[in-house]
Scaffold this active site. Sequence first.
Site, PDB file in Angstrom:
ATOM      1  N   LYS A  11      17.003  63.499-133.363  1.00  0.00           N
ATOM      2  CA  LYS A  11      17.233  64.185-134.632  1.00  0.00           C
ATOM      3  C   LYS A  11      16.548  65.556-134.643  1.00  0.00           C
ATOM      4  O   LYS A  11      15.745  65.854-133.745  1.00  0.00           O
ATOM      5  CB  LYS A  11      16.707  63.291-135.761  1.00  0.00           C
ATOM      6  N   TYR A  51      27.016  58.671-141.532  1.00  0.00           N
ATOM      7  CA  TYR A  51      26.185  57.918-142.487  1.00  0.00           C
ATOM      8  C   TYR A  51      26.969  57.453-143.717  1.00  0.00           C
ATOM      9  O   TYR A  51      26.389  57.286-144.792  1.00  0.00           O
ATOM     10  CB  TYR A  51      24.993  58.778-142.915  1.00  0.00           C
ATOM     11  N   PHE A  59      18.357  58.608-151.088  1.00  0.00           N
ATOM     12  CA  PHE A  59      17.900  59.570-150.090  1.00  0.00           C
ATOM     13  C   PHE A  59      19.041  60.237-149.323  1.00  0.00           C
ATOM     14  O   PHE A  59      18.809  61.094-148.477  1.00  0.00           O
ATOM     15  CB  PHE A  59      16.936  58.895-149.102  1.00  0.00           C
ATOM     16  N   ARG A  87      17.679  49.491-129.821  1.00  0.00           N
ATOM     17  CA  ARG A  87      17.092  49.332-131.169  1.00  0.00           C
ATOM     18  C   ARG A  87      15.636  48.908-131.049  1.00  0.00           C
ATOM     19  O   ARG A  87      14.773  49.376-131.791  1.00  0.00           O
ATOM     20  CB  ARG A  87      17.876  48.302-131.989  1.00  0.00           C
ATOM     21  N   THR A  93      13.074  51.191-138.693  1.00  0.00           N
ATOM     22  CA  THR A  93      13.490  52.404-139.405  1.00  0.00           C
ATOM     23  C   THR A  93      12.302  53.131-140.041  1.00  0.00           C
ATOM     24  O   THR A  93      12.198  54.362-139.951  1.00  0.00           O
ATOM     25  CB  THR A  93      14.512  52.040-140.512  1.00  0.00           C
ATOM     26  N   ARG A 104       9.704  55.396-132.415  1.00  0.00           N
ATOM     27  CA  ARG A 104       9.222  55.732-133.769  1.00  0.00           C
ATOM     28  C   ARG A 104       7.755  55.367-133.950  1.00  0.00           C
ATOM     29  O   ARG A 104       7.009  56.072-134.636  1.00  0.00           O
ATOM     30  CB  ARG A 104      10.109  55.033-134.803  1.00  0.00           C
ATOM     31  N   ASN A 114      12.181  60.345-138.706  1.00  0.00           N
ATOM     32  CA  ASN A 114      11.882  59.286-137.731  1.00  0.00           C
ATOM     33  C   ASN A 114      12.466  59.536-136.335  1.00  0.00           C
ATOM     34  O   ASN A 114      12.691  58.621-135.559  1.00  0.00           O
ATOM     35  CB  ASN A 114      12.249  57.908-138.288  1.00  0.00           C
ATOM     36  N   HIS A 117      17.967  58.460-133.607  1.00  0.00           N
ATOM     37  CA  HIS A 117      18.988  57.541-134.115  1.00  0.00           C
ATOM     38  C   HIS A 117      19.431  56.617-132.991  1.00  0.00           C
ATOM     39  O   HIS A 117      19.574  57.053-131.846  1.00  0.00           O
ATOM     40  CB  HIS A 117      20.214  58.299-134.631  1.00  0.00           C
ATOM     41  N   GLU A 128      30.631  55.221-133.750  1.00  0.00           N
ATOM     42  CA  GLU A 128      29.825  56.452-133.693  1.00  0.00           C
ATOM     43  C   GLU A 128      30.135  57.261-132.439  1.00  0.00           C
ATOM     44  O   GLU A 128      30.195  58.499-132.489  1.00  0.00           O
ATOM     45  CB  GLU A 128      28.337  56.090-133.740  1.00  0.00           C
TER      46      GLU A 128
END
Length: 151
Positions: A11, A51, A59, A87, A93, A104, A114, A117, A128
């Site tokens: 990100k 998203y 948010f 993951r 998250t 993270r 964070n 993705h 995606e």
Amino acid sequence: DVRERTLIAVKPDGVQRRLVGQIIQRFEQRGFKLVGMKMLQAPEDLLSQHYSELRMKPFYPSLLRYMSSGPVVVMVWEGHNVVQTSRAMVGHTNPVEALPGTIRGDFSIHVSRNVVHASDSPDGAQREIQLWFQGKELLKWDCCDQTNTCE
Ligand code: DAT
Ligand code: MG
């Protein structure tokens, strides 16, 4: 399935903080195969599709602002159980719950910054990947070492 694929993105905060190399390194050393990668400043319509499940969240507007604030590095990684394993590598998250040793858990402190993705299911990953990449941008290549975990 050794051909399972997932979408991983560094990100804008991860790019700003020069974490791209360390993040790529973690997926390489785990044994996954990189089959696509590019850097772009994501347009809002792409992010709103990415998203779409979160559009009613409070948010959501700030999430889209943050995700479009600077370049991201998007990658497709391939390998056995890559969705679930990545993951676990990325961590929870919310960084307060993310264990040390996860991306993270090692590099972030706030849920709105964070760093990375990762797709959360094989179906989500497929959706995606199609959103972010054209078919010709994904490369098919063989690992020279057939005993490693790629094949
Ligand atoms: P993940 O990125 O772990 O798949 P998600 O899909 O639920 O998590 O949410 C996508 C992103 O939205 C997440 O990485 C950061 C942001 N986000 C989630 N919950 C948030 C919250 N409570 N406050 C601010 N940002 C949040
Ligand atoms: Mg998610």
